[in-house]
Design a protein around this motif. Structure first.
Motif, PDB file in Angstrom:
ATOM      1  N   SER A   1       0.842  -1.195   0.000  1.00 26.87           N
ATOM      2  CA  SER A   1       0.000   0.000   0.000  1.00 26.87           C
ATOM      3  C   SER A   1       0.877   1.245   0.000  1.00 26.87           C
ATOM      4  CB  SER A   1      -0.898   0.036   1.247  1.00 26.87           C
ATOM      5  OG  SER A   1      -1.621  -1.170   1.413  1.00 26.87           O
ATOM      6  N   VAL A   2       0.565   2.175  -0.881  1.00 28.77           N
ATOM      7  CA  VAL A   2       1.106   3.523  -0.780  1.00 28.77           C
ATOM      8  C   VAL A   2       0.029   4.356  -0.098  1.00 28.77           C
ATOM      9  CG1 VAL A   2       1.869   5.568  -2.038  1.00 28.77           C
ATOM     10  CG2 VAL A   2       2.588   3.299  -2.790  1.00 28.77           C
ATOM     11  N   TYR A   3       0.392   5.018   0.984  1.00 28.29           N
ATOM     12  CA  TYR A   3      -0.606   5.703   1.795  1.00 28.29           C
ATOM     13  C   TYR A   3      -0.082   7.067   2.229  1.00 28.29           C
ATOM     14  CZ  TYR A   3       2.258   4.544   5.843  1.00 28.29           C
ATOM     15  OH  TYR A   3       3.299   4.456   6.733  1.00 28.29           O
ATOM     16  N   TRP A   4      -1.009   7.939   2.560  1.00 31.74           N
ATOM     17  CA  TRP A   4      -0.670   9.276   3.047  1.00 31.74           C
ATOM     18  C   TRP A   4      -0.365   9.201   4.536  1.00 31.74           C
ATOM     19  CZ3 TRP A   4       0.302  13.070  -0.246  1.00 31.74           C
ATOM     20  CH2 TRP A   4      -0.228  12.980  -1.534  1.00 31.74           C
ATOM     21  N   LEU A   5       0.765   9.751   4.932  1.00 35.35           N
ATOM     22  CA  LEU A   5       1.164   9.702   6.327  1.00 35.35           C
ATOM     23  C   LEU A   5       0.310  10.645   7.168  1.00 35.35           C
ATOM     24  CD1 LEU A   5       3.596   8.357   4.899  1.00 35.35           C
ATOM     25  CD2 LEU A   5       5.067   9.432   6.615  1.00 35.35           C
ATOM     26  N   THR A   6      -0.083  10.153   8.336  1.00 36.82           N
ATOM     27  CA  THR A   6      -0.807  10.942   9.326  1.00 36.82           C
ATOM     28  C   THR A   6      -0.138  10.705  10.675  1.00 36.82           C
ATOM     29  OG1 THR A   6      -2.374   9.183   9.907  1.00 36.82           O
ATOM     30  CG2 THR A   6      -2.960  10.610   8.036  1.00 36.82           C
ATOM     31  N   ASP A   7      -0.762  11.190  11.728  1.00 32.91           N
ATOM     32  CA  ASP A   7      -0.211  10.958  13.062  1.00 32.91           C
ATOM     33  C   ASP A   7      -0.486   9.547  13.565  1.00 32.91           C
ATOM     34  OD1 ASP A   7       0.939  13.436  13.270  1.00 32.91           O
ATOM     35  OD2 ASP A   7      -0.750  14.353  14.318  1.00 32.91           O
ATOM     36  N   VAL A   8      -1.274   8.771  12.848  1.00 33.39           N
ATOM     37  CA  VAL A   8      -1.476   7.357  13.170  1.00 33.39           C
ATOM     38  C   VAL A   8      -0.509   6.549  12.313  1.00 33.39           C
ATOM     39  CG1 VAL A   8      -3.098   5.429  13.199  1.00 33.39           C
ATOM     40  CG2 VAL A   8      -3.895   7.744  13.724  1.00 33.39           C
ATOM     41  N   VAL A   9       0.433   5.872  12.936  1.00 32.47           N
ATOM     42  CA  VAL A   9       1.456   5.143  12.189  1.00 32.47           C
ATOM     43  C   VAL A   9       0.792   4.088  11.301  1.00 32.47           C
ATOM     44  CG1 VAL A   9       3.482   3.664  12.367  1.00 32.47           C
ATOM     45  CG2 VAL A   9       3.173   5.537  13.989  1.00 32.47           C
ATOM     46  N   ASP A  10       1.074   4.160  10.000  1.00 35.89           N
ATOM     47  CA  ASP A  10       0.528   3.246   8.989  1.00 35.89           C
ATOM     48  C   ASP A  10      -0.990   3.346   8.873  1.00 35.89           C
ATOM     49  OD1 ASP A  10       3.141   2.340   8.676  1.00 35.89           O
ATOM     50  OD2 ASP A  10       2.857   0.609   9.985  1.00 35.89           O
ATOM     51  N   GLY A  11      -1.576   4.436   9.343  1.00 38.80           N
ATOM     52  CA  GLY A  11      -3.031   4.526   9.391  1.00 38.80           C
ATOM     53  C   GLY A  11      -3.659   5.525   8.446  1.00 38.80           C
ATOM     54  N   GLY A  12      -2.858   6.158   7.576  1.00 38.44           N
ATOM     55  CA  GLY A  12      -3.398   7.199   6.714  1.00 38.44           C
ATOM     56  C   GLY A  12      -4.129   6.670   5.496  1.00 38.44           C
ATOM     57  N   PRO A  13      -4.803   7.551   4.766  1.00 42.23           N
ATOM     58  CA  PRO A  13      -5.579   7.144   3.585  1.00 42.23           C
ATOM     59  C   PRO A  13      -4.700   6.510   2.506  1.00 42.23           C
ATOM     60  CG  PRO A  13      -6.132   9.384   4.262  1.00 42.23           C
ATOM     61  CD  PRO A  13      -4.929   8.999   5.046  1.00 42.23           C
ATOM     62  N   ILE A  14      -5.301   5.606   1.736  1.00 45.87           N
ATOM     63  CA  ILE A  14      -4.583   4.849   0.712  1.00 45.87           C
ATOM     64  C   ILE A  14      -4.558   5.640  -0.599  1.00 45.87           C
ATOM     65  CG2 ILE A  14      -4.523   2.706  -0.612  1.00 45.87           C
ATOM     66  CD1 ILE A  14      -3.984   2.349   2.374  1.00 45.87           C
ATOM     67  N   ALA A  15      -3.363   5.707  -1.204  1.00 45.87           N
ATOM     68  CA  ALA A  15      -3.207   6.338  -2.515  1.00 45.87           C
ATOM     69  C   ALA A  15      -3.107   5.309  -3.631  1.00 45.87           C
ATOM     70  CB  ALA A  15      -1.970   7.236  -2.527  1.00 45.87           C
ATOM     71  N   ALA A  16      -2.569   4.137  -3.339  1.00 46.87           N
ATOM     72  CA  ALA A  16      -2.457   3.058  -4.333  1.00 46.87           C
ATOM     73  C   ALA A  16      -2.251   1.749  -3.580  1.00 46.87           C
ATOM     74  CB  ALA A  16      -1.296   3.307  -5.294  1.00 46.87           C
ATOM     75  N   GLN A  17      -2.763   0.674  -4.144  1.00 47.12           N
ATOM     76  CA  GLN A  17      -2.682  -0.614  -3.452  1.00 47.12           C
ATOM     77  C   GLN A  17      -2.663  -1.746  -4.470  1.00 47.12           C
ATOM     78  OE1 GLN A  17      -5.921  -1.547  -0.551  1.00 47.12           O
ATOM     79  NE2 GLN A  17      -4.262  -1.554   0.948  1.00 47.12           N
ATOM     80  N   GLY A  18      -1.950  -2.820  -4.135  1.00 49.47           N
ATOM     81  CA  GLY A  18      -1.897  -3.989  -5.000  1.00 49.47           C
ATOM     82  C   GLY A  18      -1.675  -5.237  -4.172  1.00 49.47           C
ATOM     83  N   TRP A  19      -1.864  -6.397  -4.791  1.00 51.93           N
ATOM     84  CA  TRP A  19      -1.785  -7.646  -4.043  1.00 51.93           C
ATOM     85  C   TRP A  19      -0.962  -8.675  -4.804  1.00 51.93           C
ATOM     86  CZ3 TRP A  19      -3.670 -12.178  -6.160  1.00 51.93           C
ATOM     87  CH2 TRP A  19      -4.477 -12.036  -7.295  1.00 51.93           C
ATOM     88  N   CYS A  20      -0.604  -9.743  -4.094  1.00 45.67           N
ATOM     89  CA  CYS A  20       0.107 -10.872  -4.688  1.00 45.67           C
ATOM     90  C   CYS A  20      -0.189 -12.105  -3.843  1.00 45.67           C
ATOM     91  CB  CYS A  20       1.620 -10.612  -4.739  1.00 45.67           C
ATOM     92  SG  CYS A  20       2.375 -10.397  -3.111  1.00 45.67           S
ATOM     93  N   PHE A  21       0.068 -13.275  -4.398  1.00 44.15           N
ATOM     94  CA  PHE A  21      -0.076 -14.513  -3.639  1.00 44.15           C
ATOM     95  C   PHE A  21       1.205 -14.804  -2.859  1.00 44.15           C
ATOM     96  CE2 PHE A  21      -3.182 -15.526  -7.102  1.00 44.15           C
ATOM     97  CZ  PHE A  21      -4.298 -15.654  -6.292  1.00 44.15           C
ATOM     98  N   THR A  22       1.044 -15.419  -1.700  1.00 43.89           N
ATOM     99  CA  THR A  22       2.189 -16.025  -1.030  1.00 43.89           C
ATOM    100  C   THR A  22       2.299 -17.473  -1.502  1.00 43.89           C
ATOM    101  OG1 THR A  22       0.876 -16.749   0.884  1.00 43.89           O
ATOM    102  CG2 THR A  22       1.865 -14.547   0.988  1.00 43.89           C
TER     103      THR A  22
END
Length: 241
Positions: free
Chosen positions: A124-145
């Motif tokens: 996830s590419v996300y906007w930084l806020t005062d909540v660590v790793d909690g900001g709004p998403i700008a781009a997201q993608g997935w893959c299989f393990t």
């Protein structure tokens, strides 16, 4: 855009090359000069060779921010970018996190993705806020393990290249005048502890008020862990591990 890059290691160096290849200006690079095992950091080495202004990790703050920065971009950065620092930019700060946020917030997201048996991982590419790793998403993608995956193997095979693609996508949107900002679903958020790492360094953390009776306040959870059982409960700032 004029970007300040905060990061480290091979991923940080790859993002720096991506920025330059796209024609973005790089106002400065914030990173450690060495890795934890004493080797020269690849991002620091590349930035120094290119003659870019350098800030040591842990020193980026509102007071040390150069002027004219449009965006702070975090690429394998473990520094907390506070509100005062973000406020010195035109657009704010965004970073790449190797999980499908809001799942697996925290510094060891890839480890916990595999430890919990997830069949699907992501970034996830996300906007930084005062909540660590909690900001709004700008781009997201997935893959299989895959069976037998290790954190380092999954990172190199899938999540490293995925991060570059997602950062490029987010930059494409900004170059087109589009700010993508999708709030995370807090009801689905998970946070797992770091594994053998120090907590996120937060130079802009506002002073914490007095602790409730029977508690004490700390900004360094790692330093408290050894004495936690002997010393009683600890109050941690909101958003820390």
């Amino acid at each position: 855009m004029n970007v300040l890059l905060s990061g480290q290691k091979a991923f940080g160096a790859a993002v720096l090359e991506l920025l330059l290849a796209r024609g973005h200006g790089v106002a400065a690079v914030s990173c450690p000069p060495e890795t934890s095992d004493g080797r020269p950091d690849r991002l620091w080495t590349l930035a120094a060779r290119l003659g870019l202004p350098l800030l040591r990790s842990g020193t980026l703050s509102a007071a040390t921010m150069p002027g004219g920065v449009d965006l702070i971009l975090c690429a394998h950065s473990h520094d907390f970018i506070g509100a005062a620092t973000r406020g010195k930019t035109r657009l704010g700060a965004m970073g790449y996190h190797p999980s499908l946020l809001p799942l697996h917030r925290g510094r060891d997201a890839v480890y916990w993705t595999l430890r919990m048996g997830d069949k699907v991982a992501g970034g996830s590419v996300y906007w930084l806020t005062d909540v660590v790793d909690g900001g709004p998403i700008a781009a997201q993608g997935w893959c299989f393990t895959r069976p037998g995956d290790t954190p380092s193997g999954l990172w190199r095979r899938e999540l490293f290249p995925l991060g570059l693609r997602l950062i490029a996508k987010a930059l494409d949107d900004l170059d087109a005048g589009l700010i993508v900002s999708v709030p995370q679903d807090q009801a689905l958020a998970t946070w797992e502890p770091s594994v053998g790492r120090l907590p996120v360094y937060r130079p802009d953390l506002i002073p914490i008020g007095p602790a409730p009776e029977g508690f004490r306040v700390t900004r360094d959870r790692a330093a408290e862990r050894e004495g936690l059982l002997r010393s009683g409960p600890v109050a941690f700032p909101v958003g820390d591990e």
